[in-house]
Enzyme design. Sequence first.
Site, short mmCIF file in Angstrom:
data_model
loop_
_atom_site.label_atom_id
_atom_site.label_comp_id
_atom_site.label_asym_id
_atom_site.label_seq_id
_atom_site.Cartn_x
_atom_site.Cartn_y
_atom_site.Cartn_z
N SER A 107 0.79 -1.14 0.04
CA SER A 107 -0.04 0.10 -0.13
C SER A 107 0.98 1.27 -0.11
O SER A 107 1.53 1.43 0.89
CB SER A 107 -0.91 0.07 1.09
OG SER A 107 -1.56 1.34 1.14
N GLY A 108 0.67 2.17 -0.89
CA GLY A 108 1.53 3.04 -1.06
C GLY A 108 1.43 4.32 -0.07
O GLY A 108 2.47 4.70 0.64
N ASP A 141 -23.19 -8.76 0.49
CA ASP A 141 -24.09 -9.78 0.13
C ASP A 141 -25.13 -9.45 -0.75
O ASP A 141 -25.85 -8.55 -0.47
CB ASP A 141 -24.70 -10.35 1.66
CG ASP A 141 -25.94 -11.56 1.59
OD1 ASP A 141 -26.13 -11.85 0.45
OD2 ASP A 141 -26.15 -11.88 2.70
N GLY A 155 -1.55 4.88 -3.50
CA GLY A 155 -0.31 4.56 -4.05
C GLY A 155 -0.23 3.18 -5.14
O GLY A 155 0.16 3.55 -6.41
N THR A 156 -0.82 2.28 -4.47
CA THR A 156 -1.08 1.18 -5.43
C THR A 156 -2.00 1.47 -6.72
O THR A 156 -1.94 0.81 -7.78
CB THR A 156 -1.25 -0.11 -4.50
OG1 THR A 156 -2.46 0.15 -3.82
CG2 THR A 156 -0.08 -0.57 -3.74
#
Length: 402
Positions: free
Chosen positions: A132-133, A295, A312-313
Amino acid sequence: MAASIARASKRVPNSPCAWYLQGHARRFSGQQVFEGWGASGRRLQCVDCHAGGEPARVILGGLPAIPGRTMLDKRLRMMQPDFDAFRKLLLLEPRGYPCQNANFVIPPTGCHPTAAYGVVIAEQGRVYPAMSGHNLMCVATVLLETGMVPMQEPGTDFDLETPAGLVSVRASCKHGKVVQVTLQNVASFCRPEDMDVDVEVPDIGKVTLDVAYGGMFYAIVDASKLGLELKSKNGREICRLGEMIKTACREQHPVNHPQFDYPGCDILVLTENQRREGNRVCGKNAVVMSNGKLDWDRPQTWTGMLDRSPCGTGTSAVMAQLHARGILGLEQDFVHESIVGSHFTGRLVEEVLITSEKEQIKAVVPTISGRAWITQYCEVVCDPSDPFPEGYVVGDIWSGDE
C-alpha cells in the site's frame, strides 16, 4: 529519476526511539497473543499519520513475535484469528473507524538483506494488502521522524520489506521533517487478457473494465461510463456502485499473481478526466475499499468506503494500464488527484518481465511520490475488563459484519 533507488540502509536498534521495539516483543513472545493484555500489561506503541488525507496507524512495538520465513508467511499468520485480533482492536470501534489502516513494523526476514524493517499492512474487512503506497509513505515518515532510521538531509534512502517484495524509499528531509517520500514500488502490470473485460453487475448491467496489479489487484472503471462525477458529495453512490462492480469482477473474472498466491480483484479505482498536459498525464480517481462483506441478498451491504488519498498502489495500477494502452511512456510524470483534492505523482522508470512456470508478463516499475504527516503519538491498551477487546461494527457507518 534513476531507475533504481539506492539500497544501503541498515537497521538501527539503538536509535533514540528504540524503546518502541525493545522489551515488549521479548516479554510477550512466548505467551499467547492476548495473555497479559491490558493497561498494566502489553501496550501497543503507535504513531498515527495521514498521507494525502488517508489515515494510517503505524505500530512500532508491543506485538509478540510473528512466525514466518518470509513476509508473505507473516502476512498469512497475521490473518489468522488470534493475530487478526490486533487489527480488530486497532481499526474497529471504539478505537478505530472505517477508513483507518494499520501498519505493523517488524524485523525483516533476511530474504532481502538491505531491508531496514518489514511491514505487514492491515485494512478493514480482514484485508491484508501485499503493498500500500499511502501506508508506506506514513511508515517511512514515522521511521525517520522517530529516529528509527537515521535521517540524513537533504535525502535519506532505505528499503522496506513488504509481502509484495522489496520497496525502496527515497525521503526528502528538511529541518528534521520528511517533506516528500518517493517509493519505488514492486513491478506492476496489466495483462491483455485482463483488459476490456465485461462483467454483469446486478442492478447495474454490463460494465466494461480493466484489471491491473500495482501491489493490489484493481478493477479500473471510467467513471463517466457510469454517469458518475468524482466529487465528495457523490461518495455514497460512488461506494455503492464501486463495491458492486468490484465484487462482480472478482466473481466473474478472478485473477492471481503469477509468482505468489494473491487473488483478486480486491479493490476498485474509478478514473476521471485523464488528459495530457505537456509531457505529463493527469487524472482524478476515487478508490473504493471494503469495510464489510457484500451480500447480494442484502442491498444494505452494497457499499464501502473511499480512499481519501490518491492511492499509491492504485496510481501504480492505473499507470500500468495506461502504459499497456500506449498512453503513458517511461519517465513521464503521472499526476493523480484524489476525491479530496490531494495529489500523488507517479512515474514509470523501467520495463521488466515477470516470469513464472505458466506465463511471462510484461510489467513496469513505478515510483510514487507524496507526503505524510504525523498526527499523534499514542499507546493503545485494552483493559482486561473491557467488553470490546476486538471492537465492534454498527450498521450506521459500516457496510456489513466484520
